[in-house]
Design an enzyme around this catalytic site. Sequence first.
Site, short mmCIF file in Angstrom:
data_model
loop_
_atom_site.label_atom_id
_atom_site.label_comp_id
_atom_site.label_asym_id
_atom_site.label_seq_id
_atom_site.Cartn_x
_atom_site.Cartn_y
_atom_site.Cartn_z
N THR A 279 0.84 -1.18 0.00
CA THR A 279 0.00 0.00 0.00
C THR A 279 0.88 1.24 0.00
OG1 THR A 279 -1.54 1.39 1.23
CG2 THR A 279 -0.31 -0.18 2.53
N ASP B 101 -0.16 3.88 0.89
CA ASP B 101 -0.60 4.66 2.05
C ASP B 101 0.25 4.40 3.30
OD1 ASP B 101 -2.60 5.93 0.67
OD2 ASP B 101 -4.08 4.37 1.08
N MET C 211 -1.99 11.67 -2.21
CA MET C 211 -2.97 10.70 -1.75
C MET C 211 -2.80 10.42 -0.24
SD MET C 211 -3.28 7.90 -4.80
CE MET C 211 -4.39 8.14 -6.21
N GLY C 212 -3.80 9.76 0.33
CA GLY C 212 -3.77 9.42 1.75
C GLY C 212 -5.03 9.92 2.43
N ARG C 213 -6.00 9.04 2.56
CA ARG C 213 -7.29 9.43 3.14
C ARG C 213 -7.16 9.78 4.61
NH1 ARG C 213 -8.91 5.30 0.03
NH2 ARG C 213 -10.47 5.77 -1.54
N GLU D 277 -4.95 14.62 0.59
CA GLU D 277 -6.35 14.63 0.13
C GLU D 277 -7.32 14.50 1.31
OE1 GLU D 277 -7.63 11.10 -2.05
OE2 GLU D 277 -6.26 9.82 -0.95
N GLN E 51 1.39 9.19 -8.79
CA GLN E 51 2.21 8.88 -7.63
C GLN E 51 2.21 7.40 -7.27
OE1 GLN E 51 0.25 10.74 -3.94
NE2 GLN E 51 -1.24 11.10 -5.56
N ARG E 52 1.21 6.66 -7.69
CA ARG E 52 1.20 5.26 -7.29
C ARG E 52 1.66 4.32 -8.40
NH1 ARG E 52 -5.25 3.63 -6.82
NH2 ARG E 52 -5.50 3.05 -8.99
#
Lengths: 412, 412
Positions: free
Chosen positions: B143, B145, B189-191, B245, B299-300
């Site tokens: 991940t 994340d 990204m990153g909730r 984000e 980015q991913r």
Amino acid sequence: MSELKGACIVGQSGGPTSVINASVYGVIDTALKNPNITRVLGAEHGIKGVLNDRLFDMAQEDPAELELLKYTPSSALGSCRYKMADPDVDDTDYKRILEIFKKYDVRYFFYNGGNDSMDTCNKISKYMSRVGYECRVMGVPKTIDNDLAGTDHCPGFASAAKYIATSFMEVSRDSQVYDKGMVTIIECMGRHAGWLTAAAALASVKNDGPDLIYLPEVDFSMEQFVADVKRVYAEKKNCLVAVSEGIHYADGTFVSEAKTSGTDGFGHAQLGGLAARLADVIKAEMGVKVRPIELSLLQRCAAHCASGTDIAESFMSGKTAVEAAVAGATDKMVGFACTRDENGYKCEPKLFDLSLVANTEKKVPLEWINEAHNGVNQGFIDYCLPLIQGETGMVKEDGLPRFVQLKKVFAK
Amino acid sequence: MSELKGACIVGQSGGPTSVINASVYGVIDTALKNPNITRVLGAEHGIKGVLNDRLFDMAQEDPAELELLKYTPSSALGSCRYKMADPDVDDTDYKRILEIFKKYDVRYFFYNGGNDSMDTCNKISKYMSRVGYECRVMGVPKTIDNDLAGTDHCPGFASAAKYIATSFMEVSRDSQVYDKGMVTIIECMGRHAGWLTAAAALASVKNDGPDLIYLPEVDFSMEQFVADVKRVYAEKKNCLVAVSEGIHYADGTFVSEAKTSGTDGFGHAQLGGLAARLADVIKAEMGVKVRPIELSLLQRCAAHCASGTDIAESFMSGKTAVEAAVAGATDKMVGFACTRDENGYKCEPKLFDLSLVANTEKKVPLEWINEAHNGVNQGFIDYCLPLIQGETGMVKEDGLPRFVQLKKVFAK
């Protein structure tokens, strides 16, 4: 041509690229070694640095550090967007430039930029000639937009093209992992010329390219766009779209226009938000998952993915500018004459009259755009693929790029 | 532990990363060579491929081609976002999985994904144990994340971090070329966890980092944000901002919320458009030039900028999963135990109970976030910098990545 001894000024103008510093390094490195050039001055923020008498003494920099310019994106000397007045209307700036040129005995002026910068070069050259100040003026081109007339291509374009094609390949893989389907719309730069967006097609050479490509060279129809995406999606359950920021309807209105805000220093509208707008249309029309992506600044500064060919050619253009000027050339831009045949790709520097280059735009030829106006053909691939060959020699430290750190000592 | 012979299934789930295929290659390569594993099956679209009996026979692939998995982004076997029901409530899927496991004599199941996927693993493992079907189940993490509990870090994070830090360095240079000033806001990204956004701080090691960083670990205040940007801009005439984000106000509302549309398969809201929203606020408050950039999918999947360390560790996690399972382990996730001291960075694989990992989220520790809540400190840098060391061994062809092309022959 008589021998001319004196100082030189090099400046950078307009939006930066991944390799504009490689061109400037070509100028600086060659000029520092040339016996006819007594001093190498770097203008801070382009022509503004001349007007404001803010000039760096490039001989004060460490040569090994200077070499890192080859792998450092953006304009290391600082850039500007400054439109020179017509000297017949207002010669204030020209008088000031002449004053500075005299102060430092500047006999060579190298200006690194796009078509507006070539116009600046041309005006300065004509003014100096009119007032009888001997000075050789050379344009060193750069623009990711690849829209300068005459030259086969422009330094800076190929590195952006390589980054775009690589990113399309990666996003193409990423956007196809689910069995649910997705429409991905990637927006590339290019107001009036679609070269960068067309570069997405290079990814097709490795079978990971976009399904649809929309360029500003032809009129855009939203109905046709939706029909195109529906057709591809029905076939593949997936659709990857490359779209230029500058696409416009038949009446000339930019598709992104309603979202436009502000203009840059030259009076160009700043475009953006187009991918999101098209995504909204597709979502509403098809009800599928849509991902808009704007490559934004990333595409013009991704030096970590620069083309080795582009770096070498950018350096060559700067080097050639100095050598040609010392040999007597003036009022020229250094462009490229290239051949692509069974012996491969060959690129030679070639001088073009600044007056022919300034303020004209070279677009993607219509014969390279497909009949449906939603893709490019092999003609474009054959033209572009040689330009993105080779990798950067970027130095890494701590797992990250080691960019140049200039001392920027002002000239006395 | 008794010796167990049989086939294995490997599947991928959740959002892909630049190196998730390196993990799967670690599983496939190790399993193909292990005498206790009679057959290596790849599940198309994760657990859905098991449910639909769509399994690839990995032995049919060319070994040299398979090795390209190490440098190919995205989920090569196909991914899914499929939430397994609680088997006590609905065991339909589990019965079907058991049926398929029996059909192919599957005794090993390797699942490559994030925390939802670890939950899937855990449920399957528990069900098989309850019905008395001997099968060893191992989670192979991935991940970007970096939010899995237990492990020092997650495969996939470091490559995204390296791309983010590199891109920040490049954009930082690009956004400072004019003397006019600009605010640039880059959305990562990153909730719920700010690891990726924090990674922008790595660029500061080379003096090209963001001025301000906003993470979802702490509450966001629009007033404080505007004040922060005004202060930096007044000082530098420029400001580079990294923003997650998932930033939210004190009441828990996502700052981007009003622009949210749709949810992903697990019921998470899809965030986006935050940078543009913040840019609008700054434009209105300060009247300066603002450029919002969303790193989005780039980015991913930016495998061309992957971390060599990440690739090696991702491979190791897949390899360890197979070796540990053959040695008797089950119901575990392969994580990392790392040391960072005067002897440098050292990373060893370590097994974690799936039940501890599933559905928990590891966030950036508050002691690594500065007091003003607009940056990270050296603690984070020391943690993260070793992870991004080393470059990818990506094979290039035609100046572009040579990604894996699998035959995907279905197992009989």
